[in-house]
Scaffold this motif. Structure first.
Motif, PDB file in Angstrom:
ATOM      1  N   ALA A 265     -39.966 -68.559   2.895  1.00 24.84           N
ATOM      2  CA  ALA A 265     -40.395 -69.961   2.973  1.00 24.84           C
ATOM      3  C   ALA A 265     -41.436 -70.305   1.919  1.00 24.84           C
ATOM      4  O   ALA A 265     -41.395 -71.389   1.315  1.00 24.84           O
ATOM      5  CB  ALA A 265     -40.935 -70.258   4.373  1.00 24.84           C
ATOM      6  N   SER A 266     -42.384 -69.398   1.673  1.00 24.24           N
ATOM      7  CA  SER A 266     -43.417 -69.700   0.676  1.00 24.24           C
ATOM      8  C   SER A 266     -42.816 -69.836  -0.721  1.00 24.24           C
ATOM      9  O   SER A 266     -43.244 -70.693  -1.514  1.00 24.24           O
ATOM     10  CB  SER A 266     -44.486 -68.603   0.688  1.00 24.24           C
ATOM     11  OG  SER A 266     -43.908 -67.331   0.398  1.00 24.24           O
ATOM     12  N   LYS A 267     -41.823 -69.007  -1.043  1.00 23.38           N
ATOM     13  CA  LYS A 267     -41.158 -69.114  -2.341  1.00 23.38           C
ATOM     14  C   LYS A 267     -40.351 -70.410  -2.430  1.00 23.38           C
ATOM     15  O   LYS A 267     -40.316 -71.059  -3.486  1.00 23.38           O
ATOM     16  CB  LYS A 267     -40.247 -67.906  -2.571  1.00 23.38           C
ATOM     17  CG  LYS A 267     -40.985 -66.586  -2.718  1.00 23.38           C
ATOM     18  CD  LYS A 267     -40.019 -65.441  -3.010  1.00 23.38           C
ATOM     19  CE  LYS A 267     -40.762 -64.131  -3.183  1.00 23.38           C
ATOM     20  NZ  LYS A 267     -39.838 -63.000  -3.462  1.00 23.38           N
ATOM     21  N   LEU A 268     -39.705 -70.775  -1.334  1.00 21.33           N
ATOM     22  CA  LEU A 268     -38.944 -72.029  -1.329  1.00 21.33           C
ATOM     23  C   LEU A 268     -39.871 -73.228  -1.504  1.00 21.33           C
ATOM     24  O   LEU A 268     -39.527 -74.195  -2.192  1.00 21.33           O
ATOM     25  CB  LEU A 268     -38.144 -72.150  -0.026  1.00 21.33           C
ATOM     26  CG  LEU A 268     -36.990 -71.150   0.144  1.00 21.33           C
ATOM     27  CD1 LEU A 268     -36.447 -71.195   1.560  1.00 21.33           C
ATOM     28  CD2 LEU A 268     -35.875 -71.438  -0.853  1.00 21.33           C
ATOM     29  N   ASN A 269     -41.064 -73.151  -0.906  1.00 22.81           N
ATOM     30  CA  ASN A 269     -42.047 -74.221  -1.099  1.00 22.81           C
ATOM     31  C   ASN A 269     -42.419 -74.345  -2.579  1.00 22.81           C
ATOM     32  O   ASN A 269     -42.535 -75.452  -3.117  1.00 22.81           O
ATOM     33  CB  ASN A 269     -43.307 -73.942  -0.276  1.00 22.81           C
ATOM     34  CG  ASN A 269     -43.096 -74.191   1.208  1.00 22.81           C
ATOM     35  OD1 ASN A 269     -42.231 -74.971   1.596  1.00 22.81           O
ATOM     36  ND2 ASN A 269     -43.874 -73.524   2.039  1.00 22.81           N
ATOM     37  N   ALA A 270     -42.591 -73.195  -3.219  1.00 21.37           N
ATOM     38  CA  ALA A 270     -42.946 -73.213  -4.641  1.00 21.37           C
ATOM     39  C   ALA A 270     -41.800 -73.750  -5.488  1.00 21.37           C
ATOM     40  O   ALA A 270     -42.023 -74.478  -6.465  1.00 21.37           O
ATOM     41  CB  ALA A 270     -43.329 -71.803  -5.097  1.00 21.37           C
ATOM     42  N   MET A 271     -40.571 -73.408  -5.125  1.00 22.82           N
ATOM     43  CA  MET A 271     -39.418 -73.860  -5.897  1.00 22.82           C
ATOM     44  C   MET A 271     -39.257 -75.369  -5.831  1.00 22.82           C
ATOM     45  O   MET A 271     -38.731 -75.985  -6.771  1.00 22.82           O
ATOM     46  CB  MET A 271     -38.149 -73.177  -5.386  1.00 22.82           C
ATOM     47  CG  MET A 271     -38.090 -71.675  -5.620  1.00 22.82           C
ATOM     48  SD  MET A 271     -37.898 -71.225  -7.346  1.00 22.82           S
ATOM     49  CE  MET A 271     -36.191 -71.674  -7.637  1.00 22.82           C
TER      50      MET A 271
ATOM     51  N   ALA B 211     -43.430 -72.134  -9.884  1.00 23.87           N
ATOM     52  CA  ALA B 211     -42.980 -70.928  -9.192  1.00 23.87           C
ATOM     53  C   ALA B 211     -43.197 -69.685 -10.054  1.00 23.87           C
ATOM     54  O   ALA B 211     -43.581 -68.629  -9.541  1.00 23.87           O
ATOM     55  CB  ALA B 211     -41.502 -71.069  -8.821  1.00 23.87           C
ATOM     56  N   SER B 212     -42.971 -69.814 -11.346  1.00 23.98           N
ATOM     57  CA  SER B 212     -43.158 -68.668 -12.246  1.00 23.98           C
ATOM     58  C   SER B 212     -44.622 -68.262 -12.311  1.00 23.98           C
ATOM     59  O   SER B 212     -44.944 -67.059 -12.338  1.00 23.98           O
ATOM     60  CB  SER B 212     -42.656 -69.013 -13.646  1.00 23.98           C
ATOM     61  OG  SER B 212     -41.267 -69.267 -13.641  1.00 23.98           O
ATOM     62  N   THR B 213     -45.531 -69.225 -12.343  1.00 25.55           N
ATOM     63  CA  THR B 213     -46.959 -68.897 -12.389  1.00 25.55           C
ATOM     64  C   THR B 213     -47.424 -68.199 -11.117  1.00 25.55           C
ATOM     65  O   THR B 213     -48.445 -67.505 -11.125  1.00 25.55           O
ATOM     66  CB  THR B 213     -47.805 -70.163 -12.600  1.00 25.55           C
ATOM     67  OG1 THR B 213     -47.563 -71.083 -11.516  1.00 25.55           O
ATOM     68  CG2 THR B 213     -47.451 -70.833 -13.912  1.00 25.55           C
ATOM     69  N   LEU B 214     -46.670 -68.369 -10.040  1.00 24.78           N
ATOM     70  CA  LEU B 214     -47.002 -67.700  -8.775  1.00 24.78           C
ATOM     71  C   LEU B 214     -46.348 -66.325  -8.675  1.00 24.78           C
ATOM     72  O   LEU B 214     -46.414 -65.680  -7.624  1.00 24.78           O
ATOM     73  CB  LEU B 214     -46.560 -68.564  -7.594  1.00 24.78           C
ATOM     74  CG  LEU B 214     -47.289 -69.902  -7.439  1.00 24.78           C
ATOM     75  CD1 LEU B 214     -46.680 -70.725  -6.314  1.00 24.78           C
ATOM     76  CD2 LEU B 214     -48.781 -69.676  -7.182  1.00 24.78           C
ATOM     77  N   GLY B 215     -45.698 -65.897  -9.751  1.00 29.62           N
ATOM     78  CA  GLY B 215     -45.121 -64.557  -9.785  1.00 29.62           C
ATOM     79  C   GLY B 215     -43.703 -64.468  -9.253  1.00 29.62           C
ATOM     80  O   GLY B 215     -43.222 -63.365  -8.967  1.00 29.62           O
ATOM     81  N   ILE B 216     -43.020 -65.593  -9.111  1.00 22.74           N
ATOM     82  CA  ILE B 216     -41.652 -65.592  -8.601  1.00 22.74           C
ATOM     83  C   ILE B 216     -40.675 -65.476  -9.765  1.00 22.74           C
ATOM     84  O   ILE B 216     -40.780 -66.218 -10.747  1.00 22.74           O
ATOM     85  CB  ILE B 216     -41.362 -66.888  -7.809  1.00 22.74           C
ATOM     86  CG1 ILE B 216     -42.317 -66.996  -6.617  1.00 22.74           C
ATOM     87  CG2 ILE B 216     -39.909 -66.917  -7.327  1.00 22.74           C
ATOM     88  CD1 ILE B 216     -42.213 -68.325  -5.888  1.00 22.74           C
ATOM     89  N   ALA B 217     -39.755 -64.502  -9.682  1.00 22.49           N
ATOM     90  CA  ALA B 217     -38.679 -64.393 -10.671  1.00 22.49           C
ATOM     91  C   ALA B 217     -37.657 -65.480 -10.351  1.00 22.49           C
ATOM     92  O   ALA B 217     -36.739 -65.276  -9.532  1.00 22.49           O
ATOM     93  CB  ALA B 217     -38.048 -63.010 -10.618  1.00 22.49           C
ATOM     94  N   VAL B 218     -37.832 -66.635 -10.980  1.00 20.53           N
ATOM     95  CA  VAL B 218     -37.111 -67.837 -10.576  1.00 20.53           C
ATOM     96  C   VAL B 218     -35.599 -67.652 -10.623  1.00 20.53           C
ATOM     97  O   VAL B 218     -34.894 -67.949  -9.656  1.00 20.53           O
ATOM     98  CB  VAL B 218     -37.531 -69.036 -11.456  1.00 20.53           C
ATOM     99  CG1 VAL B 218     -36.657 -70.247 -11.157  1.00 20.53           C
ATOM    100  CG2 VAL B 218     -38.992 -69.379 -11.216  1.00 20.53           C
ATOM    101  N   GLY B 219     -35.074 -67.162 -11.747  1.00 21.98           N
ATOM    102  CA  GLY B 219     -33.633 -67.015 -11.885  1.00 21.98           C
ATOM    103  C   GLY B 219     -33.045 -66.077 -10.857  1.00 21.98           C
ATOM    104  O   GLY B 219     -32.022 -66.364 -10.236  1.00 21.98           O
TER     105      GLY B 219
END
Length: 330
Positions: free
Chosen positions: A214-220, A227-235
């Motif tokens: 959920a936290s990653k989806l919020n960032a997306m 999202a990338s600045t939060l360390g998420i591998a977006v692709g």
């Protein structure tokens, strides 16, 4: 609060769905039969064996399948809207449902059940996954990775896949082609207790995984850069969500046929109630999706009673109007 209220509405909806039909069964009788089947009924049964068979063998599995399918499609729609940042995204519009239907039709008319009951869900998942990958590949090739053009790509791929599915129907045994009408129009009339384990076994772990993201989806929803600045591998994360969504959609389509627009409507209604935090959006969407499809099935069984209208017709009609309203609101 919304979750508690939703659970109460779901219980009432389930009771009503099992009670209504060509043969009405009082709600107290419905739950009497339920507890009797579980060995928890101490008194003498006051219902006939025929009514017990209708409630337990037909209506209970059907209502539970409606809840699972509605929950699965609503969660998938919410997640697709997050990772594509498009409020119009849902598994039907992105071609995922069409891919699942293609796989189911291939299994029913051409390959046979070579893996037993698992054949249709497995091929439906493969078809849904193939459709997902095609949408991503064509979007990248055409330079159409923006949120609005991604949906247009999905619609185009959906038409192509349905054309291929129609070819499979045309080349199939004419005596067997009537069986695929169920998958083309959507319906819950083939629900059986022995089949419910498959959608449940997919929905529970996949739904839990989506909720944990959920936290990653919020960032997306804010944007890829954030999202990338939060360390998420977006692709990679977007692709993983697409694969999980394809798995859920493919299995649901395998047992319910193509039911459109549930994933489009429900998340928008839920966000109006609980806000945009996906820690609340996903569980409440699952709950409201189950409620919506339960009532859609009630409508499909009663509008043209004693005929059983395909539920996809009803959800398509309501969903189409909802889609137009979304466009009007921009």
């Amino acid at each position: 609060m919304a979750l508690v209220a939703g659970l109460a509405v779901l219980g009432v909806s389930l009771s009503f769905a099992i009670s209504v039909g060509a043969i009405a069964v009082p709600i107290e009788t419905v739950w009497g039969i339920f507890f009797d089947k579980l060995g928890l009924w101490s008194g003498e049964p006051t219902w006939s064996k025929g009514r017990a068979a209708i409630v337990w063998e037909i209506r209970f599995p059907r209502a539970l399948l409606a809840i699972m399918v509605g929950a699965g499609l609503a969660m998938v729609g919410a997640c697709l809207q997050a990772v594509t940042r498009n409020p119009l995204a849902d598994p039907h519009l992105l071609g995922i449902s069409s891919g699942g239907a293609f796989g189911a039709i291939l299994a029913l008319l051409h390959t046979g059940l070579f893996l037993g009951l698992l054949t249709v869900p497995i091929l439906a998942f493969c078809g849904a996954l193939l459709a997902t990958l095609l949408v991503l590949m064509v979007s990248r090739w055409a330079g159409a990775m923006s949120a609005d053009r991604l949906v247009l790509t999905g619609v185009a791929i959906s038409f192509v896949i349905m054309a291929c599915a129609n070819i499979l129907i045309f080349l199939g045994d004419p005596k067997a082609t009537h069986t695929v009408v169920f998958w083309m129009l959507g319906g819950l009339g083939l629900a059986q207790w022995s089949h419910l384990i498959y959608p449940l076994a997919v929905l529970m772990p996949c739904g839990l995984w989506l909720w944990l993201q959920a936290s990653k989806l919020n960032a997306m929803t804010i944007g890829d850069e954030t999202a990338s600045t939060l360390g998420i591998a977006v692709g990679r994360f977007r692709l993983t969500v697409f694969v999980v969504s394809a798995l859920i959609t493919g299995v649901m389509v395998a047992f319910s046929g193509m039911i459109g627009f549930v994933g489009l409507m429900v998340p928008h209604v839920v966000r109006l109630i609980v806000g945009g935090d996906y820690r609340r959006v996903l569980p409440v969407s699952a709950l409201f999706g189950g409620i919506f499809l339960t009532w859609a099935d009630i409508g499909a069984r009663t509008i043209m009673a004693p005929e059983d209208m395909p539920i996809g017709i009803l959800t398509g009609f309501v969903g189409g109007l909802f889609f137009i309203l979304l466009l009007r609101r921009k």
